[in-house]
Design a protein around this motif. Sequence first.
Motif, short mmCIF file in Angstrom:
data_model
loop_
_atom_site.label_atom_id
_atom_site.label_comp_id
_atom_site.label_asym_id
_atom_site.label_seq_id
_atom_site.Cartn_x
_atom_site.Cartn_y
_atom_site.Cartn_z
N ASP A 270 1.17 -1.25 -0.36
CA ASP A 270 0.00 -0.08 -0.21
C ASP A 270 0.89 1.49 0.35
O ASP A 270 2.26 1.06 0.42
CB ASP A 270 -0.57 0.15 1.39
N ARG A 271 0.23 2.29 -0.25
CA ARG A 271 0.58 3.09 -0.18
C ARG A 271 0.68 4.78 1.04
O ARG A 271 -0.39 4.61 1.21
CB ARG A 271 0.41 4.63 -1.81
N VAL A 272 2.08 5.01 1.52
CA VAL A 272 1.29 6.14 2.33
C VAL A 272 1.97 6.94 1.25
O VAL A 272 3.50 7.59 1.67
CB VAL A 272 2.27 5.38 4.07
N ALA A 273 1.58 8.10 2.43
CA ALA A 273 2.40 9.58 2.23
C ALA A 273 2.59 10.63 3.33
O ALA A 273 2.11 10.38 4.22
CB ALA A 273 1.09 10.20 0.88
N ILE A 274 3.33 11.17 2.79
CA ILE A 274 3.62 12.34 3.72
C ILE A 274 3.98 13.86 2.96
O ILE A 274 4.46 14.06 2.11
CB ILE A 274 5.27 12.20 4.44
N TRP A 275 3.09 14.68 3.98
CA TRP A 275 2.89 16.23 3.27
C TRP A 275 3.95 16.50 4.16
O TRP A 275 2.61 17.05 4.83
CB TRP A 275 2.17 16.58 3.01
N ALA A 276 4.31 16.81 4.97
CA ALA A 276 5.22 17.95 6.07
C ALA A 276 6.76 18.24 5.56
O ALA A 276 7.19 18.01 5.48
CB ALA A 276 5.59 16.52 7.11
N VAL B 255 -3.19 5.95 3.60
CA VAL B 255 -3.04 6.71 5.11
C VAL B 255 -1.58 8.07 4.36
O VAL B 255 -1.07 8.09 3.07
CB VAL B 255 -2.02 6.27 5.82
N LEU B 256 -2.85 9.32 4.69
CA LEU B 256 -1.84 10.66 4.21
C LEU B 256 -1.40 10.62 5.91
O LEU B 256 -2.02 11.78 7.02
CB LEU B 256 -2.77 11.72 3.96
N PRO C 62 -10.84 7.63 0.06
CA PRO C 62 -10.09 9.26 0.94
C PRO C 62 -8.94 8.26 1.89
O PRO C 62 -9.64 7.66 2.74
CB PRO C 62 -11.07 10.52 1.74
N PRO C 63 -7.98 9.02 2.10
CA PRO C 63 -7.14 8.60 2.64
C PRO C 63 -6.98 8.65 4.55
O PRO C 63 -7.44 9.67 4.71
CB PRO C 63 -5.38 8.76 2.26
N ALA C 64 -6.86 7.35 5.55
CA ALA C 64 -7.06 7.78 6.58
C ALA C 64 -5.99 9.27 7.05
O ALA C 64 -4.54 9.26 6.35
CB ALA C 64 -6.33 6.86 7.42
N THR C 65 -6.36 9.56 7.53
CA THR C 65 -5.03 11.29 8.00
C THR C 65 -4.78 11.11 9.34
O THR C 65 -5.10 10.71 10.08
CB THR C 65 -5.46 11.84 7.86
N VAL C 66 -3.18 11.26 9.62
CA VAL C 66 -2.30 11.30 10.95
C VAL C 66 -2.20 12.35 10.71
O VAL C 66 -1.70 12.98 9.96
CB VAL C 66 -1.61 10.27 10.42
N ARG C 67 -2.18 13.24 11.56
CA ARG C 67 -1.72 15.07 11.57
C ARG C 67 -0.53 14.93 12.70
O ARG C 67 -0.56 14.88 13.84
CB ARG C 67 -2.79 16.26 11.81
N ILE C 68 0.49 15.80 12.35
CA ILE C 68 1.68 16.40 13.18
C ILE C 68 1.58 17.31 13.89
O ILE C 68 1.12 18.42 12.47
CB ILE C 68 3.21 16.29 12.44
N ARG C 69 1.51 17.95 15.03
CA ARG C 69 1.40 19.02 15.40
C ARG C 69 2.81 19.94 15.46
O ARG C 69 3.44 18.44 16.56
CB ARG C 69 -0.19 19.10 16.98
N LEU C 70 2.89 20.37 14.89
CA LEU C 70 4.21 21.29 15.15
C LEU C 70 4.33 22.38 15.92
O LEU C 70 5.19 23.19 16.58
CB LEU C 70 5.13 22.41 13.68
N GLU C 71 3.24 23.73 15.84
CA GLU C 71 3.07 24.93 16.52
C GLU C 71 2.83 25.22 17.93
O GLU C 71 2.14 23.90 17.89
CB GLU C 71 2.81 25.36 15.63
N ALA C 72 3.03 25.40 18.90
CA ALA C 72 2.72 24.91 20.17
C ALA C 72 1.68 25.86 19.62
O ALA C 72 1.43 27.04 18.96
CB ALA C 72 3.00 25.97 21.13
#
Length: 522
Positions: free
Chosen positions: A63-69, A112-113, A140-150
């Motif tokens: 499967d494909r997992v995309a990273i947009w960060a 997953v994105l 639509p892919p499942a989404t994992v969100r990376i919180r960066l800014e405080a």
Amino acid sequence: MPTETTVATTPAALRRAADLWPDGLAVVDEQWGDPIELTWTHLLAAVRTTAAALVAHGVGAGDRVAIWAPNCAQWPIAALATQWAGAVLVPLNTRYTALEVVDVLERVDARVLVVAGRFLGADRLADLVALDEWSELTRPPATVRIRLEAGDETRDDAVDWDDDLAASADESHRAEADRRAEAVAPDDLSDVLFTSGTTGRSKGVMAEHRQTIAGAHAWGANGRLSPDDRYLMVNPYFHTFGYKAGILPCLLFGTTMYPLAVYDTTGAMDLVERHRLTVFPGAPTIFQTILDDPTRPDRDLSSLRLVVTGAAIVPVVLIERIQSDLGVDTVITAYGLTECSGFVSTCTPEDDDVTVATTCGRAFAGMEIALSDAGEVLARGAMVMRGYLDDPAATAETIDADGWLHTGDIGTIDDAGNLRITDRLKDMYICGGFNVYPAEIEQTLARIPEVTEAAVIGVPDDRLGEVGKAFVTVRPGSTLDADTVVEFCRGRLANFKIPRSVVVVDAFPRNASGKILKRELR
């Protein structure tokens, strides 16, 4: 320092790194709140946990997992976890618009994105959700969100990297991820990197683990990386320079990664000075900004031992100044393209300044270079891609029956085997280190109602190397101006693709067959 490796997959390389340098620092990221410091043992543990979570979210082998960060500690964790779970990594350019990302997600059928949260005033996930085009995705892919800014808040439409990701996996998912990591084979796909094509639509370059590892090892061995090195990573992780000449060589040679999401001269010098960084690859313009910074003479940058640059013509005086003014012993230039995992030819630490500045060096270990009868640069060897995603015709046009990849560049090879790039068969130009293909921009310009035809070329720019210049013909009576054209491109094209100037012409110069003569526009 290991100069040879028997591993041919990223899971095997990560296990090896944790065995060889268990307590050595793998990643140091001080950009967001509390600093993140991971040893190779910690990195392996984080990757296994994240891989288990991906399995829990339905990611299967292949499967494909995309990273947009942007560059951050979570990026290599997510990338290596994707491959640990037997899946295929799809890096996404952080300068892509939401429309461009949706196109890629659909084409790879991403499961997953992994996406950055609010960053520099923008929230990429919010931009994606707001698009009508989301509804056209079959799944639509499942989404994992990376919180960066405080202060960035979690979202109901995404799994939170810090709070929810690890909790979504159990021991059965971890066991399955580990089983898949053991099963990954050298000829399995490791990644699909998208690069714009001359047809106007981006192409997905498919690379196998063995190709990816071979290139990363050749690059690291040429730079003589070791566990004593500390690597400043300003090249974007979504690009071959940041991923395959950055993350993966560090994995193979035990070098510590110091990601930097947004380059600025002061921030880069601060990191070098504070952590005594030793390795600093980047575009020539980056080093020009450091050399010209008025505060630079007061800085202690003496820890730097290796600078690697390229992607543009490098003045000999710049090489000399990097060595004399910054005290860098080794400056290397190289040539590559995504279709070869970024690795075709390179200079070596032994080369003189003129060779480094005026050539792209000799073929990387495992690669061959040659010239066609027309002078086109050809490349063959261990790093050449499997092919283009879902495009066998384009693959056959690019890789001939003898295995030679046709680069589209014109060059010469001297008696010592040094390659010089002298021209381009294709119209591609390089803006700020990014390849830009005019056909894609021309198709966007053609959607402007007043435009009847468009042609885009690259023109010199002191800061970015080259920028786009658009020529358009318009409908009779049109009052279309340059600002309107540029504004139309915003939201439809990544910033580096947007033309910096626009000229309205009455007619285009053409050859006998009616093709626009871009050489006359230049």
